[in-house]
Design a protein around this motif. Structure first.
Motif, short mmCIF file in Angstrom:
data_model
loop_
_atom_site.label_atom_id
_atom_site.label_comp_id
_atom_site.label_asym_id
_atom_site.label_seq_id
_atom_site.Cartn_x
_atom_site.Cartn_y
_atom_site.Cartn_z
N VAL A 84 0.87 -1.17 0.00
CA VAL A 84 0.00 0.00 0.00
C VAL A 84 0.90 1.22 0.00
N ASP A 85 0.65 2.15 -0.90
CA ASP A 85 1.43 3.39 -0.94
C ASP A 85 0.94 4.31 0.15
N MET A 86 1.77 4.56 1.13
CA MET A 86 1.42 5.44 2.24
C MET A 86 2.18 6.75 2.10
N GLU A 87 1.53 7.74 1.53
CA GLU A 87 2.18 9.02 1.33
C GLU A 87 2.58 9.66 2.65
N VAL A 88 1.84 9.37 3.70
CA VAL A 88 2.13 9.96 5.01
C VAL A 88 3.54 9.60 5.47
N CYS A 89 3.91 8.33 5.30
CA CYS A 89 5.25 7.92 5.74
C CYS A 89 6.21 7.79 4.57
N ARG A 90 5.75 8.12 3.37
CA ARG A 90 6.58 8.16 2.16
C ARG A 90 7.29 6.85 1.87
N ARG A 91 6.56 5.77 2.04
CA ARG A 91 7.11 4.46 1.67
C ARG A 91 5.97 3.47 1.48
N ASP A 92 6.30 2.35 0.84
CA ASP A 92 5.32 1.29 0.67
C ASP A 92 5.21 0.50 1.97
N VAL A 93 4.01 0.13 2.32
CA VAL A 93 3.74 -0.63 3.53
C VAL A 93 3.18 -1.98 3.12
N LYS A 94 3.68 -3.04 3.72
CA LYS A 94 3.18 -4.39 3.42
C LYS A 94 1.81 -4.59 4.07
N LEU A 95 0.95 -5.27 3.35
CA LEU A 95 -0.41 -5.51 3.80
C LEU A 95 -0.70 -7.00 3.69
N VAL A 96 -1.17 -7.61 4.75
CA VAL A 96 -1.56 -9.02 4.75
C VAL A 96 -3.07 -9.08 4.56
N VAL A 97 -3.50 -9.79 3.51
CA VAL A 97 -4.92 -9.90 3.19
C VAL A 97 -5.35 -11.36 3.36
N LEU A 98 -6.21 -11.61 4.34
CA LEU A 98 -6.72 -12.97 4.52
C LEU A 98 -7.61 -13.35 3.36
#
Length: 107
Positions: A84-98
């Protein structure tokens, strides 16, 4: 014996311990016997889980119970990992989707 100090620490700290081990690639052996070292690492814990790729869909991962002595064996669960592109922290964040249950058992 080796795990006894760890058990004492967890009890005193009121927490659980999670150990992560890698399985060897020995074909034909049950998952619980494919970790290197002592079988005690599988014998002592109340719960042992296996994480691997879904053999039918390489985009999915499967979390399965190898051992459990605290209730009925749970079904295996599938999930995917995305970004997920998180502009707030200026990096991609991993997301676990069940993704649901899987009729798979570790081998």
């Amino acid at each position: 014996m080796v795990c006894d100090p760890l058990k004492r620490i967890a009890s005193e700290a009121h927490c659980i311990l999670v150990a992560i081990r890698h399985l060897n690639k020995m074909n034909g052996a049950a998952a619980r016997y494919r970790a290197g070292g002592s079988i005690g690492w599988q014998a002592k814990p109340r719960c042992v889980l296996s994480l691997g790729r879904d053999p039918n869909n390489k985009a999915l991962r499967v979390l399965s119970s190898i051992k459990g002595n605290v209730g009925k064996a749970p079904r295996s669960a599938t999930f995917s990992v995305g970004e997920v592109d998180m502009e707030v922290c200026r990096r991609d964040v991993k997301l676990v989707v069940l993704r649901g249950e899987a009729p798979l058992v570790p081998t």
